[in-house]
Design an enzyme around this catalytic site. Structure first.
Site, PDB file in Angstrom:
ATOM      1  N   VAL A  59       0.840  -1.202   0.000  1.00  0.00           N
ATOM      2  CA  VAL A  59       0.000   0.000   0.000  1.00  0.00           C
ATOM      3  C   VAL A  59       0.871   1.246   0.000  1.00  0.00           C
ATOM      4  CG1 VAL A  59      -1.871   1.205   1.166  1.00  0.00           C
ATOM      5  CG2 VAL A  59      -1.761  -1.284   1.265  1.00  0.00           C
ATOM      6  N   TYR A  60       1.860   1.274   0.877  1.00  0.00           N
ATOM      7  CA  TYR A  60       2.763   2.429   0.939  1.00  0.00           C
ATOM      8  C   TYR A  60       3.490   2.616  -0.388  1.00  0.00           C
ATOM      9  CZ  TYR A  60       6.723   5.303   2.398  1.00  0.00           C
ATOM     10  OH  TYR A  60       7.680   6.300   2.497  1.00  0.00           O
ATOM     11  N   GLY A  61       4.023   1.538  -0.955  1.00  0.00           N
ATOM     12  CA  GLY A  61       4.756   1.634  -2.211  1.00  0.00           C
ATOM     13  C   GLY A  61       3.895   2.123  -3.356  1.00  0.00           C
TER      14      GLY A  61
END
Length: 504
Positions: free
Chosen positions: A338-340
């Protein structure tokens, strides 16, 4: 929901708060007096006769600077008539002398760097000539490579010096997510450069606490700074307000607050970001995914839009920075999908903005801090992750000290301000064995000092001159030129060898 809190605090000690905070007790930060402050008695402002008279400005400088100022005093004594001129013009003559000294030392520093660079590349040039064995063609190749590097490096260096002098003066800076970690370190570094900073966070209490801490850092700097640095620090100002970057109304309030307090916005840094640890996507809750995407991606979109709306109507425009992270280049980020994905989306957002703002006065840039030891990085990290952090991670203060000077002099649009420059990557690889256990021991326990302990001696650490600082004195192009010459030398060695190399 708690009411938004607004706190104002500058180095002059003025503190006021919004009506929402009047009911809350607070401690006024203690201010340290400058060394030049004179204590006056109550009877008509006369100084106490029991204390010895303070040294004059000239005497204090001679004591602090040593032989250099003694030499200057001797030259002024030989001039003779200069003393009468000094008395006639008073402070104007002294200010003119100080300005001339500042220009002289600035020029001398740049010339010294240039000479050292020339000597370093000259050594490589001489080694190349020795390795060529007198081959005229090889000597010509080496000579032109060296000459081209000198010309290009001189042009780049001269341009950097001109940019630094043309852009001198305080900047007006807004930093989101700046009450801890890298954002807080960036705010501190901008303040130490004499800039005026607006910090923002969801929590009003965190904003108030951070402002008090930053004010203490500035006062510590004033207590040890010399005259020039003290004059710079006196321009510093820090104010703050609560803001949730996921909410459009909060972002608009932040922009209006910054305009009211600073008048204009020169630099806007979208630093607010979050991560929910290292785990597979199926283990992330709906709330986790929504919060990561809203803060990292939607928040940057909203803040960039509002900042550009303000800057495009300013005479000097402005610059917006979005923070790179793992996944920005499109590479996979297992356990942080999700962060990436949000960081990869920001890279596409950056590319689109570059085309949209071609004729705009607003510059859009990216800043890549690398891997920084913050709560965002350490949340959910495993023992194996921490062992890797020992090699490539740095403290927030170290990263901010490198990024801020480059952000302050950026121009145009589409620049990438990276912490992991080629010299730093080379240094990390060479010293990999030494870096083991630098931040975490074999069991994954942190061995580095807490932020409060690190900042307590920040003035002393800033005065140190490390090998990495020496490498950063030169532009990346200089190191590319030196590396190119080393490649040429390696080619000469391989091509001039009569037979196969050992082991081949």
């Amino acid at each position: 929901m708690a009411a938004a809190a607004v706190v104002h605090l500058s180095v002059h000690g003025r503190l006021r708060r919004s009506p929402e905070l009047h009911a809350r007790p607070y401690h006024r930060p203690s201010l340290l007096r400058c060394r030049a402050f004179k204590q006056e008695a109550d009877n008509g402002g006369e100084e106490a006769s029991s204390s010895p008279p303070p040294p004059t400005t000239a005497e204090a400088r001679r004591r602090r600077k040593g032989p250099l100022y003694k030499l200057k005093a001797a030259i002024q004594g030989l001039a003779g008539s200069r003393s009468a001129a000094a008395e006639a013009y008073g402070g104007e003559y002294q200010r003119a002398v100080e300005k001339a000294e500042e220009i002289f030392f600035s020029v001398a520093t740049q010339v010294g760097r240039y000479v050292i660079t020339m000597m370093s590349s000259g050594v490589v040039l001489g080694v190349g000539f020795q390795l060529s064995g007198g081959d005229s063609q090889m000597n010509t190749l080496i000579w032109y490579s060296w000459l081209g590097g000198v010309i290009i490096g001189t042009m780049i260096g001269a341009n950097s010096v001109l940019e630094e002098h043309c852009k001198a003066g305080p900047r007006n800076v807004v930093i989101t997510g700046s009450t801890r970690g890298l954002g807080k370190a960036l705010a501190r570094e901008f303040l130490l450069s004499g800039d005026r900073v607006v910090i923002a966070s969801r929590s009003p209490e965190s904003v108030l606490q951070t402002i008090n801490e930053l004010e203490e850092n500035i006062q510590e700097g004033l207590s040890v700074a010399k005259k020039k640095q003290r004059e710079i620090l006196l321009h510093a100002k820090v104010v703050g307000t609560s803001c949730d970057v996921c909410k459009p109304e909060d972002v608009k309030k932040l922009v209006n607050f910054a305009k009211d307090e600073l008048g204009s916005i020169d630099i806007w840094i979208n630093n607010a970001g979050t991560n929910k640890g290292f785990r597979p996507l199926v283990n992330f809750s709906d709330e986790d995914i929504s919060q990561i995407v809203s803060t990292n991606l939607v928040g940057s979109l909203l803040c960039t839009r509002e900042a550009m709306n303000v800057m495009q109507h300013q005479q000097k425009g402005g610059h917006v920075f979005n923070m790179d992270g793992a996944g920005s280049g499109g590479s996979s980020t297992p356990l942080t999908a999700v962060y990436g994905s949000t960081k990869c989306g920001l890279r596409q957002f950056q590319a689109s903005l570059l085309k949209e703002s071609r004729r705009s006065k607003v510059g859009v840039h990216t800043a890549s801090p690398g891997m920084v030891l913050t709560d965002l990085l350490l949340s959910g990290s495993s023992l194996r992750n921490k062992q890797m952090f020992n090699l490539i991670c740095e403290l927030p203060e170290t990263v901010a000290r490198t990024l801020v000077p480059r952000m302050r002099v950026v121009k145009g649009s589409g620049k990438a301000i990276n912490y992991l420059t080629p010299p730093r990557i080379l240094l990390a690889l060479v010293t990999a064995w030494v870096r083991r256990g630098r931040w975490f021991d074999e069991e994954g326990r942190a061995v580095y000092a807490a932020e409060a302990d690190r900042i307590r001696n920040w003035a002393e650490s800033r005065a140190r001159f490390s090998f990495t600082d020496a490498m950063e004195m030169y532009t990346e192009n200089t190191w590319v030129s030196v590396f190119s010459l080393s490649v040429v030398c390696a080619f000469i060695i391989l091509s001039s060898s009569g037979g196969p190399l050992p082991g081949t």
